[in-house]
Design a protein around this motif. Sequence first.
Motif, PDB file in Angstrom:
ATOM      1  N   ASP A  20      18.728  37.837  53.319  1.00  0.00           N
ATOM      2  CA  ASP A  20      20.031  37.982  53.151  1.00  0.00           C
ATOM      3  C   ASP A  20      19.888  38.470  51.623  1.00  0.00           C
ATOM      4  O   ASP A  20      19.114  38.174  50.944  1.00  0.00           O
ATOM      5  N   ILE A  21      21.129  39.285  51.235  1.00  0.00           N
ATOM      6  CA  ILE A  21      21.311  39.700  49.858  1.00  0.00           C
ATOM      7  C   ILE A  21      21.705  38.606  48.852  1.00  0.00           C
ATOM      8  O   ILE A  21      21.789  38.913  47.551  1.00  0.00           O
TER       9      ILE A  21
ATOM     10  N   ASN B 228      24.329  41.224  62.127  1.00  0.00           N
ATOM     11  CA  ASN B 228      25.716  40.933  61.996  1.00  0.00           C
ATOM     12  C   ASN B 228      26.270  40.939  60.794  1.00  0.00           C
ATOM     13  O   ASN B 228      26.412  40.131  59.933  1.00  0.00           O
TER      14      ASN B 228
ATOM     15  N   PHE C  30      20.921  40.207  58.253  1.00  0.00           N
ATOM     16  CA  PHE C  30      21.975  39.685  57.525  1.00  0.00           C
ATOM     17  C   PHE C  30      22.296  38.019  57.906  1.00  0.00           C
ATOM     18  O   PHE C  30      23.047  37.772  58.565  1.00  0.00           O
TER      19      PHE C  30
ATOM     20  N   PHE D  74      16.587  39.759  50.465  1.00  0.00           N
ATOM     21  CA  PHE D  74      16.598  41.199  50.270  1.00  0.00           C
ATOM     22  C   PHE D  74      17.695  41.861  50.589  1.00  0.00           C
ATOM     23  O   PHE D  74      18.717  41.547  50.935  1.00  0.00           O
ATOM     24  N   ASP D  75      17.518  43.402  50.346  1.00  0.00           N
ATOM     25  CA  ASP D  75      18.634  44.293  50.684  1.00  0.00           C
ATOM     26  C   ASP D  75      17.783  44.885  51.746  1.00  0.00           C
ATOM     27  O   ASP D  75      16.880  45.627  51.791  1.00  0.00           O
ATOM     28  N   ALA D  76      18.641  44.835  52.830  1.00  0.00           N
ATOM     29  CA  ALA D  76      18.236  45.191  54.113  1.00  0.00           C
ATOM     30  C   ALA D  76      17.952  46.616  54.323  1.00  0.00           C
ATOM     31  O   ALA D  76      17.399  47.345  55.014  1.00  0.00           O
TER      32      ALA D  76
ATOM     33  N   PRO E 278      22.059  30.629  60.762  1.00  0.00           N
ATOM     34  CA  PRO E 278      22.528  29.914  62.185  1.00  0.00           C
ATOM     35  C   PRO E 278      21.752  30.729  63.310  1.00  0.00           C
ATOM     36  O   PRO E 278      21.277  30.000  64.200  1.00  0.00           O
TER      37      PRO E 278
ATOM     38  N   TYR F  36      28.747  33.326  53.717  1.00  0.00           N
ATOM     39  CA  TYR F  36      29.363  33.288  54.952  1.00  0.00           C
ATOM     40  C   TYR F  36      28.985  32.425  55.907  1.00  0.00           C
ATOM     41  O   TYR F  36      27.691  31.871  56.089  1.00  0.00           O
TER      42      TYR F  36
ATOM     43  N   GLU G 175      30.426  41.796  48.890  1.00  0.00           N
ATOM     44  CA  GLU G 175      29.175  42.086  49.609  1.00  0.00           C
ATOM     45  C   GLU G 175      28.597  40.864  50.147  1.00  0.00           C
ATOM     46  O   GLU G 175      28.078  41.072  51.127  1.00  0.00           O
ATOM     47  N   TYR G 176      28.976  39.649  49.635  1.00  0.00           N
ATOM     48  CA  TYR G 176      28.569  38.502  50.246  1.00  0.00           C
ATOM     49  C   TYR G 176      29.139  38.053  51.481  1.00  0.00           C
ATOM     50  O   TYR G 176      28.905  36.776  52.078  1.00  0.00           O
TER      51      TYR G 176
END
Length: 304
Positions: A190-191, A236, A169, A216-218, A174, A143, A109-110
């Motif tokens: 981001d989660i 993204n 995400f 958050f969870d989008a 960046p 990531y 997931e990450y």
Amino acid sequence: MKEQHWGIKVEKSNGEAVRKRLIALGMYDTEFKPVCEDDFIVFPVVSEKESSGEYIFEKRPKKREPARHELIGGIAVMQSDDPGEAEYLLESRPVIHTVLYSKSPVSGEYRTKDFVVLAGENTTKTHYIEYNNRFVIDLSAAYFSARLANERQRIYSLIEKKERILDMFAGVGPFPVVLSEKASVIYAGDINPGAVALMKENIELNHKKNIIPMLFDALDLKGIFSAHSFDRIIMNLPMRSEEFLEVAFSLCKKGGVIHYYTLQSEKGEMLDTLGRYTKGRICEKVVRSYSPAQHHAVYDINCL
Ligand code: SAM
């Protein structure tokens, strides 16, 4: 390896001036190392001259290109699990403090990778500069890809007025940091708590005051923001952002833009799906190649 070759012997006190002169005259032979003899130094020269003699010199090892790698700040990520090559890479490039090998592709997931340290410091953390913006990156925690630098600049160049932007995400931030100058506000979430912690550091490092980092969870965003809140939305999460399209379209203003990233084998793979959400213009671009069979593509979608 040692070899007999032409050289010019001078007093050490005069050595630096002579070395520079020989280089300027194109006479210095860089294939060999100079030799020290008591108070004298002997410089290798390309051919016999009046003042030259024959001496024994050691040949310099031939320089070769280090193994293929991706450079992110002070970290090089190699494509092969080869500690010997990693040491050579570390020696050849002074900016590198750590050489890693990724044991797995981007996964979970990450969207992170598992790394082994092949050479240098035992860390996956580094500092990275992109077009005057500074970032703290931890490749095993969150990531990050330096290969998206041009894409971030492309989006920056599209923005004409101060916009309300959402990055669904955001990773270590960046896109938000690069776009901040042209935004009134950027909500960036981001989660992955590790990514959000690094994003907060990056916001501070770059003195940004209009980026709001969120965990958050989008999929929950419709419960957080009211409909049609944003001029621009960045999506993204190339492996599976299709399931977030409904949320994104509900949050995008009429006349706003969604940048939708995906991995695909053929051009236009997403056009039918995206066409179900909007009658607006959709412009597709290749961001970079990803694997022999797939490329990373972006669809710029005008919401109507
Ligand atoms: N946009 C960043 C960049 O360009 O460096 C990160 C992109 S990375 C491919 C995708 C990010 O989405 C990861 O950091 C991951 O943790 C996050 N993510 C995955 N599922 C998510 C979800 N349901 N809600 C929010 N973020 C999610």
